[in-house]
Scaffold this motif. Structure first.
Motif, short mmCIF file in Angstrom:
data_model
loop_
_atom_site.label_atom_id
_atom_site.label_comp_id
_atom_site.label_asym_id
_atom_site.label_seq_id
_atom_site.Cartn_x
_atom_site.Cartn_y
_atom_site.Cartn_z
N LEU A 1 4.00 -4.60 -3.30
CA LEU A 1 3.88 -3.42 -4.18
C LEU A 1 4.44 -2.18 -3.53
O LEU A 1 5.02 -1.32 -4.20
CB LEU A 1 2.41 -3.19 -4.57
CG LEU A 1 1.83 -4.21 -5.51
CD1 LEU A 1 0.42 -3.82 -5.89
CD2 LEU A 1 2.68 -4.32 -6.75
N THR A 2 4.28 -2.04 -2.22
CA THR A 2 4.79 -0.83 -1.57
C THR A 2 6.30 -0.91 -1.37
O THR A 2 6.98 0.11 -1.43
CB THR A 2 4.08 -0.63 -0.23
OG1 THR A 2 2.69 -0.76 -0.45
CG2 THR A 2 4.35 0.74 0.32
N CYS A 3 6.81 -2.13 -1.14
CA CYS A 3 8.25 -2.25 -0.92
C CYS A 3 9.06 -2.10 -2.18
O CYS A 3 10.21 -1.70 -2.13
CB CYS A 3 8.58 -3.61 -0.29
SG CYS A 3 8.64 -3.51 1.47
N THR A 4 8.48 -2.44 -3.35
CA THR A 4 9.23 -2.18 -4.57
C THR A 4 9.03 -0.71 -4.91
O THR A 4 7.91 -0.28 -5.14
CB THR A 4 8.73 -3.03 -5.75
OG1 THR A 4 7.32 -2.98 -5.74
CG2 THR A 4 9.17 -4.44 -5.64
N PRO A 5 10.11 0.09 -4.91
CA PRO A 5 9.95 1.50 -5.22
C PRO A 5 9.39 1.63 -6.64
O PRO A 5 9.68 0.81 -7.49
CB PRO A 5 11.39 2.04 -5.18
CG PRO A 5 12.16 1.02 -4.47
CD PRO A 5 11.50 -0.27 -4.69
N GLY A 6 8.55 2.63 -6.85
CA GLY A 6 7.98 2.80 -8.18
C GLY A 6 6.50 2.47 -8.23
O GLY A 6 5.78 2.99 -9.06
N THR A 7 6.04 1.58 -7.35
CA THR A 7 4.61 1.34 -7.26
C THR A 7 4.17 1.55 -5.82
O THR A 7 4.89 1.19 -4.89
CB THR A 7 4.23 -0.10 -7.67
OG1 THR A 7 5.12 -0.99 -7.02
CG2 THR A 7 4.31 -0.30 -9.15
N GLN A 8 3.04 2.16 -5.64
CA GLN A 8 2.55 2.44 -4.29
C GLN A 8 1.07 2.09 -4.21
O GLN A 8 0.26 2.61 -4.95
CB GLN A 8 2.77 3.94 -4.00
CG GLN A 8 2.06 4.45 -2.76
CD GLN A 8 2.68 3.91 -1.49
OE1 GLN A 8 3.89 3.85 -1.37
NE2 GLN A 8 1.85 3.51 -0.55
N TRP A 9 0.74 1.17 -3.34
CA TRP A 9 -0.65 0.77 -3.08
C TRP A 9 -1.38 1.95 -2.45
O TRP A 9 -0.91 2.50 -1.46
CB TRP A 9 -0.59 -0.41 -2.12
CG TRP A 9 -1.86 -0.96 -1.61
CD1 TRP A 9 -2.72 -0.36 -0.75
CD2 TRP A 9 -2.39 -2.25 -1.89
NE1 TRP A 9 -3.75 -1.21 -0.48
CE2 TRP A 9 -3.59 -2.38 -1.15
CE3 TRP A 9 -1.97 -3.32 -2.67
CZ2 TRP A 9 -4.36 -3.52 -1.18
CZ3 TRP A 9 -2.75 -4.47 -2.69
CH2 TRP A 9 -3.93 -4.56 -1.97
N VAL A 10 -2.50 2.37 -3.02
CA VAL A 10 -3.23 3.49 -2.42
C VAL A 10 -4.51 3.01 -1.76
O VAL A 10 -4.76 3.32 -0.60
CB VAL A 10 -3.54 4.58 -3.45
CG1 VAL A 10 -4.32 5.71 -2.81
CG2 VAL A 10 -2.26 5.13 -4.04
N ARG A 11 -5.32 2.27 -2.51
CA ARG A 11 -6.59 1.88 -1.93
C ARG A 11 -7.14 0.63 -2.62
O ARG A 11 -7.00 0.48 -3.82
CB ARG A 11 -7.58 3.02 -2.07
CG ARG A 11 -8.86 2.74 -1.36
CD ARG A 11 -9.58 3.98 -1.07
NE ARG A 11 -10.15 4.54 -2.28
CZ ARG A 11 -10.92 5.61 -2.24
NH1 ARG A 11 -11.14 6.21 -1.11
NH2 ARG A 11 -11.43 6.08 -3.35
N TYR A 12 -7.79 -0.23 -1.85
CA TYR A 12 -8.43 -1.41 -2.43
C TYR A 12 -9.90 -1.39 -2.06
O TYR A 12 -10.24 -1.20 -0.89
CB TYR A 12 -7.76 -2.68 -1.90
CG TYR A 12 -8.43 -3.95 -2.35
CD1 TYR A 12 -8.38 -4.32 -3.69
CD2 TYR A 12 -9.11 -4.75 -1.46
CE1 TYR A 12 -8.98 -5.47 -4.12
CE2 TYR A 12 -9.73 -5.92 -1.89
CZ TYR A 12 -9.66 -6.27 -3.23
OH TYR A 12 -10.26 -7.41 -3.66
N ASP A 13 -10.73 -1.54 -3.08
CA ASP A 13 -12.17 -1.54 -2.84
C ASP A 13 -12.66 -2.99 -2.91
O ASP A 13 -12.74 -3.57 -3.98
CB ASP A 13 -12.84 -0.69 -3.92
CG ASP A 13 -14.33 -0.63 -3.71
OD1 ASP A 13 -14.84 -1.33 -2.82
OD2 ASP A 13 -15.00 0.10 -4.46
N PRO A 14 -12.97 -3.61 -1.74
CA PRO A 14 -13.30 -5.04 -1.77
C PRO A 14 -14.63 -5.35 -2.46
O PRO A 14 -14.81 -6.45 -2.97
CB PRO A 14 -13.36 -5.44 -0.29
CG PRO A 14 -13.41 -4.18 0.47
CD PRO A 14 -12.93 -3.07 -0.40
N SER A 15 -15.56 -4.39 -2.52
CA SER A 15 -16.84 -4.71 -3.16
C SER A 15 -16.69 -4.79 -4.68
O SER A 15 -17.28 -5.63 -5.32
CB SER A 15 -17.90 -3.67 -2.78
OG SER A 15 -17.48 -2.40 -3.19
#
Lengths: 93, 119, 165
Positions: free
Chosen positions: C117-131
């Motif tokens: 997701l971060t390597c494809t320009p246009g989408t950026q991973w910000v945060r993942y909440d595992p709970s």
């Protein structure tokens, strides 16, 4: 003939990459916030690495490959340390 | 204009990939300048780091393989390295910036996470 | 098999490290192979000391399909983001945050998804909440967020679940 084609396109690529580095420097100087400056610096490093690879093609020596790898490594470590600093105010926890 | 003496087809191929990669990288850096806010600017460097780097490395691979007369693919290492490190720096910067914006309470970032989109 | 595991705990990592060493030195001489094998062996045992969570890799076919898709999408999203950058002011201000629920739980699968997701320009991973298993993204062209959810779930997540779970 082929030397001329390759020579001119390497020059063109070098000019384009230098312009890209100039854009990154502009963002670095303009900010407005610390994270904008860091992302400018990171892009500057990646562009410098690509410029070194281009220089390697011009000289025909594989030596530049190692230099490019080292620059990439330095850029990565530097940016990670700066991002860490932004988050917590200290680099090592 | 010094340049390695390649056969014509290789010279044209290398030139094409090189200039295309440099153009994509320049486009990404222009985006860094033109996009309006920090989170939008986060998308710009990955242009240079993926397609730009890829094209320039392909040019370098073709050049050195033809020059030395054997397949030379050590540029793959740079590609691998950049693909693994760029997401790490960008994700760290994104979360650091989100944290800072929320602590300061400015409206660059939403106060709460948006609710998950359901299909 | 168990005897091999006792001597060489991570065979894939061993091969990867050896390959990296040979690429770096650009030679296939017996000395370099031996030196690379020693270094890769040391690397594997360092990994044992780090004690990473167990994971498994399956279905090379799915891996190849995923690699093909990512390659194609990187290309396409580069063009899309390029046109946004050069486009009018109006097109550059559609960026925004969005969240989606993920079914993928394997840490390695999530790491690969983050890289994609971060390597494809246009989408950026910000945060993942595992709970809550909720991923927060920043998208440059956020006109229809369902389109992005569908893309991520159908194109990447299903294949990643096949590979890692």
């Amino acid at each position: 003939m082929s030397v001329a084609i390759l020579g001119w396109s390497i020059t063109l690529a070098q000019v384009l990459l230098t312009l890209a580095m100039a854009c990154a420097v502009l963002r670095f100087m303009r900010g407005p916030r610390a994270q904008d400056r860091i992302i400018g610096l990171d892009t500057f490093y990646v562009n410098a690495m690509l410029l070194l690879v281009t220089l390697g093609i011009r000289s025909g020596a594989t030596l530049y490959f190692e230099a490019a790898l080292v620059i990439g490594l330095l850029g990565f470590v530097g940016t990670v340390a700066l991002a860490k600093f932004l988050m917590r105010g200290e680099v090592i926890e | 204009m010094s340049a390695p003496d390649l056969p014509l087809w290789a010279a044209i191929l290398v030139s094409f990939f090189l200039v295309a990669g440099a153009l994509v990288t320049l486009l990404g850096s222009i985006g860094l300048w033109r996009l309006p806010d920090f989170y939008a600017r986060l998308h710009a460097p990955s242009l240079g780091a993926t397609l730009g780097t890829g094209l320039i490395l392909v040019a370098s691979m073709i050049c050195f393989s033809v020059l030395q007369g054997r397949p030379l693919v050590h540029e793959v290492l740079i590609g691998l390295f950049v693909t693994i490190t760029t997401p790490v720096t960008l994700m760290l910067l994104a979360s650091a910036s989100l944290y800072r914006d929320r602590v300061e309470g400015n409206d660059a970032a939403p106060k709460k996470d948006p609710p998950p989109t359901e299909l | 098999m168990t005897r091999l595991k006792r001597v060489l705990p991570y065979p894939l990592l061993f091969l990867a490290l050896l390959g990296m060493w040979l690429l770096m030195t650009q030679s296939l001489s017996a000395g370099q192979i031996l030196l690379g094998a020693v270094i890769a062996f040391g690397g594997c045992w360092t990994m044992v000391a780090l004690d990473p969570p167990a994971g498994r890799l399956r279905r090379p076919g799915a891996m190849a399909r995923l690699a093909g898709r990512v390659f194609l999408d990187v290309f396409r999203s580069n063009l899309a983001v390029g046109s946004i950058i050069l486009g009018s002011e109006d097109r550059r201000t559609h960026a925004g945050f969005m969240s989606l629920r993920l079914d993928l739980t394997s840490p390695y699968g999530l790491a690969v998804l983050a890289i994609i997701l971060t390597c494809t320009p246009g989408t950026q991973w910000v945060r993942y909440d595992p709970s809550r298993r909720v991923l927060m993204l920043h998208v440059l062209d956020l006109v229809d967020d369902r389109h992005w959810v569908r893309t991520i779930k159908e194109r990447y997540e299903s294949l990643l679940m096949e590979i890692f779970e």
